[in-house]
Design a protein around this motif. Structure first.
Motif, PDB file in Angstrom:
ATOM      1  N   SER A 157      -3.996  11.865  -7.923  1.00  0.00           N
ATOM      2  CA  SER A 157      -4.753  11.212  -8.986  1.00  0.00           C
ATOM      3  C   SER A 157      -3.954  10.048  -9.535  1.00  0.00           C
ATOM      4  N   GLY A 158      -4.670   9.115 -10.185  1.00  0.00           N
ATOM      5  CA  GLY A 158      -4.012   7.965 -10.774  1.00  0.00           C
ATOM      6  C   GLY A 158      -4.993   6.830 -10.976  1.00  0.00           C
ATOM      7  N   PRO A 159      -4.508   5.661 -11.431  1.00  0.00           N
ATOM      8  CA  PRO A 159      -5.379   4.495 -11.548  1.00  0.00           C
ATOM      9  C   PRO A 159      -6.022   4.184 -10.204  1.00  0.00           C
ATOM     10  N   VAL A 160      -7.290   3.804 -10.219  1.00  0.00           N
ATOM     11  CA  VAL A 160      -8.034   3.696  -8.971  1.00  0.00           C
ATOM     12  C   VAL A 160      -7.397   2.695  -8.002  1.00  0.00           C
ATOM     13  N   GLU A 161      -6.941   1.559  -8.485  1.00  0.00           N
ATOM     14  CA  GLU A 161      -6.336   0.566  -7.587  1.00  0.00           C
ATOM     15  C   GLU A 161      -5.033   1.074  -6.994  1.00  0.00           C
ATOM     16  N   GLU A 162      -4.283   1.823  -7.792  1.00  0.00           N
ATOM     17  CA  GLU A 162      -3.011   2.363  -7.307  1.00  0.00           C
ATOM     18  C   GLU A 162      -3.237   3.391  -6.202  1.00  0.00           C
ATOM     19  N   VAL A 163      -4.210   4.275  -6.415  1.00  0.00           N
ATOM     20  CA  VAL A 163      -4.481   5.312  -5.414  1.00  0.00           C
ATOM     21  C   VAL A 163      -5.011   4.692  -4.128  1.00  0.00           C
ATOM     22  N   ILE A 164      -5.842   3.663  -4.250  1.00  0.00           N
ATOM     23  CA  ILE A 164      -6.433   3.047  -3.062  1.00  0.00           C
ATOM     24  C   ILE A 164      -5.435   2.182  -2.300  1.00  0.00           C
ATOM     25  N   THR A 165      -4.587   1.466  -3.016  1.00  0.00           N
ATOM     26  CA  THR A 165      -3.656   0.558  -2.328  1.00  0.00           C
ATOM     27  C   THR A 165      -2.397   1.263  -1.846  1.00  0.00           C
ATOM     28  N   THR A 166      -1.960   2.312  -2.567  1.00  0.00           N
ATOM     29  CA  THR A 166      -0.754   3.032  -2.148  1.00  0.00           C
ATOM     30  C   THR A 166      -0.989   4.542  -2.221  1.00  0.00           C
ATOM     31  N   PRO A 167      -1.879   5.060  -1.394  1.00  0.00           N
ATOM     32  CA  PRO A 167      -2.166   6.503  -1.425  1.00  0.00           C
ATOM     33  C   PRO A 167      -0.936   7.314  -1.022  1.00  0.00           C
ATOM     34  N   GLN A 168      -0.728   8.433  -1.732  1.00  0.00           N
ATOM     35  CA  GLN A 168       0.446   9.249  -1.488  1.00  0.00           C
ATOM     36  C   GLN A 168       0.161  10.455  -0.598  1.00  0.00           C
ATOM     37  N   HIS A 169      -1.078  10.898  -0.565  1.00  0.00           N
ATOM     38  CA  HIS A 169      -1.405  12.115   0.172  1.00  0.00           C
ATOM     39  C   HIS A 169      -2.129  11.779   1.475  1.00  0.00           C
ATOM     40  N   ALA A 170      -1.861  12.546   2.506  1.00  0.00           N
ATOM     41  CA  ALA A 170      -2.471  12.293   3.814  1.00  0.00           C
ATOM     42  C   ALA A 170      -3.996  12.393   3.756  1.00  0.00           C
ATOM     43  N   TYR A 171      -4.520  13.283   2.928  1.00  0.00           N
ATOM     44  CA  TYR A 171      -5.966  13.429   2.823  1.00  0.00           C
ATOM     45  C   TYR A 171      -6.598  12.184   2.208  1.00  0.00           C
ATOM     46  N   THR A 172      -5.940  11.622   1.197  1.00  0.00           N
ATOM     47  CA  THR A 172      -6.437  10.378   0.601  1.00  0.00           C
ATOM     48  C   THR A 172      -6.445   9.262   1.631  1.00  0.00           C
ATOM     49  N   ARG A 173      -5.406   9.200   2.434  1.00  0.00           N
ATOM     50  CA  ARG A 173      -5.345   8.174   3.482  1.00  0.00           C
ATOM     51  C   ARG A 173      -6.461   8.380   4.503  1.00  0.00           C
ATOM     52  N   ALA A 174      -6.799   9.633   4.784  1.00  0.00           N
ATOM     53  CA  ALA A 174      -7.890   9.907   5.719  1.00  0.00           C
ATOM     54  C   ALA A 174      -9.229   9.460   5.130  1.00  0.00           C
ATOM     55  N   LEU A 175      -9.439   9.683   3.842  1.00  0.00           N
ATOM     56  CA  LEU A 175     -10.671   9.211   3.208  1.00  0.00           C
ATOM     57  C   LEU A 175     -10.756   7.694   3.238  1.00  0.00           C
ATOM     58  N   LEU A 176      -9.632   7.045   3.009  1.00  0.00           N
ATOM     59  CA  LEU A 176      -9.603   5.579   3.052  1.00  0.00           C
ATOM     60  C   LEU A 176      -9.875   5.055   4.456  1.00  0.00           C
ATOM     61  N   ALA A 177      -9.391   5.766   5.442  1.00  0.00           N
ATOM     62  CA  ALA A 177      -9.595   5.332   6.826  1.00  0.00           C
ATOM     63  C   ALA A 177     -11.068   5.359   7.206  1.00  0.00           C
ATOM     64  N   ALA A 178     -11.851   6.157   6.487  1.00  0.00           N
ATOM     65  CA  ALA A 178     -13.284   6.228   6.768  1.00  0.00           C
ATOM     66  C   ALA A 178     -14.037   5.046   6.178  1.00  0.00           C
ATOM     67  N   VAL A 179     -13.326   4.245   5.368  1.00  0.00           N
ATOM     68  CA  VAL A 179     -13.928   3.042   4.772  1.00  0.00           C
ATOM     69  C   VAL A 179     -13.033   1.867   5.167  1.00  0.00           C
ATOM     70  N   PRO A 180     -13.236   1.268   6.357  1.00  0.00           N
ATOM     71  CA  PRO A 180     -12.292   0.294   6.901  1.00  0.00           C
ATOM     72  C   PRO A 180     -11.959  -0.855   5.972  1.00  0.00           C
ATOM     73  N   ARG A 181     -12.943  -1.358   5.256  1.00  0.00           N
ATOM     74  CA  ARG A 181     -12.671  -2.495   4.373  1.00  0.00           C
ATOM     75  C   ARG A 181     -11.719  -2.148   3.256  1.00  0.00           C
ATOM     76  N   LEU A 182     -11.745  -0.859   2.817  1.00  0.00           N
ATOM     77  CA  LEU A 182     -10.800  -0.427   1.794  1.00  0.00           C
ATOM     78  C   LEU A 182      -9.437  -0.115   2.379  1.00  0.00           C
ATOM     79  N   ALA A 183      -9.437   0.461   3.576  1.00  0.00           N
ATOM     80  CA  ALA A 183      -8.182   0.907   4.156  1.00  0.00           C
ATOM     81  C   ALA A 183      -7.207  -0.236   4.352  1.00  0.00           C
ATOM     82  N   HIS A 184      -7.694  -1.458   4.505  1.00  0.00           N
ATOM     83  CA  HIS A 184      -6.803  -2.581   4.786  1.00  0.00           C
ATOM     84  C   HIS A 184      -6.712  -3.537   3.614  1.00  0.00           C
ATOM     85  N   THR A 185      -7.151  -3.103   2.428  1.00  0.00           N
ATOM     86  CA  THR A 185      -7.091  -3.990   1.253  1.00  0.00           C
ATOM     87  C   THR A 185      -5.662  -4.049   0.740  1.00  0.00           C
TER      88      THR A 185
END
Length: 230
Positions: free
Chosen positions: A202-230
């Motif tokens: 958990s954390g500020p939305v931009e922080e979690v999206i740009t620097t995710p700490q958990h592997a599951y969060t990274r997997a969710l981001l990978a499902a949204v390509p435009r976000l994963a590379h922001t």
């Protein structure tokens, strides 16, 4: 609203396992995870709709309102929209027609829609009515549970914009539930990621999206390509 060590069990199955989450006043907190992660069960517990262990504090009983995924099933097909909205208002009966008109206009629907029935509206319009009905109770916290996932893509943006406008105009405190991190990023200030009944990040939305700490969060981001590379 403070959710502290909340656990929800259905028989031997633990749907929510000791979750603690703060929903700050005047802010929009996102709760994200795949289907079955426990996010909707946690929301129903916070709204008092599901028995739980733990505490939910910082909000008066009955002052948490939910808007559900399917607006048609949450509206009584035999009631006019005006009656459905008036049912939850906290104003004297003589003032209810004016209050219904105000609430319809607040969600960008004509006051004349008070005489219509749910079947006469589109999905997006019905969801706006569901939001108006929730606001009629003057909630301290509004919980939006996957409220755009049943709508056409072209309508989703309009409903999300409505929530942003309402937040700015009313200073709403909101728990916004979604499986889509792109939607959460657009609407929310902070985000909590839930998996198998537990919060993993958990954390500020931009922080979690740009620097995710958990592997599951990274997997969710990978499902949204435009976000994963922001």
């Amino acid at each position: 609203m403070n959710i502290s060590d909340v656990t929800v069990r259905f028989g031997s199955f633990t749907a929510v396992d000791g979750v603690s989450l703060e929903v700050p006043a005047g802010r929009v907190t996102g709760l994200v995870g795949e289907s079955g992660s426990g996010k909707s069960t946690l929301a129903r517990a916070a709204a008092g709709l599901t028995p739980y262990r733990g505490t939910v504090s910082g909000v008066e009983p009955g002052r948490v309102q939910m808007v559900f995924q399917d607006p048609y099933s949450s509206l009584n097909p035999r009631m006019t929209l005006g009656d459905a909205i008036a049912e939850g208002t906290r104003v004297p009966r003589p003032r209810r027609p004016a209050e219904v008109a105000r609430l319809l206009e607040l969600v960008s629907l004509p006051s004349s829609y008070a005489a219509k029935y749910p079947r006469e509206l589109s999905g997006g319009q019905r969801q706006r009515v569901a939001v108006a009905r929730a606001l009629a109770a003057r909630p301290e916290v509004l919980i939006a549970d996957e409220i755009t996932s049943a709508l056409d893509v072209c309508v989703q943006g309009a409903v999300l914009n409505l929530l942003r406008d309402l937040r700015a105009e009313l200073g709403l405190t909101m728990l916004f539930i979604s499986h889509n991190l792109a939607v959460v990023r657009y609407v929310c200030d902070a985000v909590a990621v839930m998996r198998h009944g537990r919060l993993v990040e958990s954390g500020p939305v931009e922080e979690v999206i740009t620097t995710p700490q958990h592997a599951y969060t990274r997997a969710l981001l990978a499902a949204v390509p435009r976000l994963a590379h922001t």
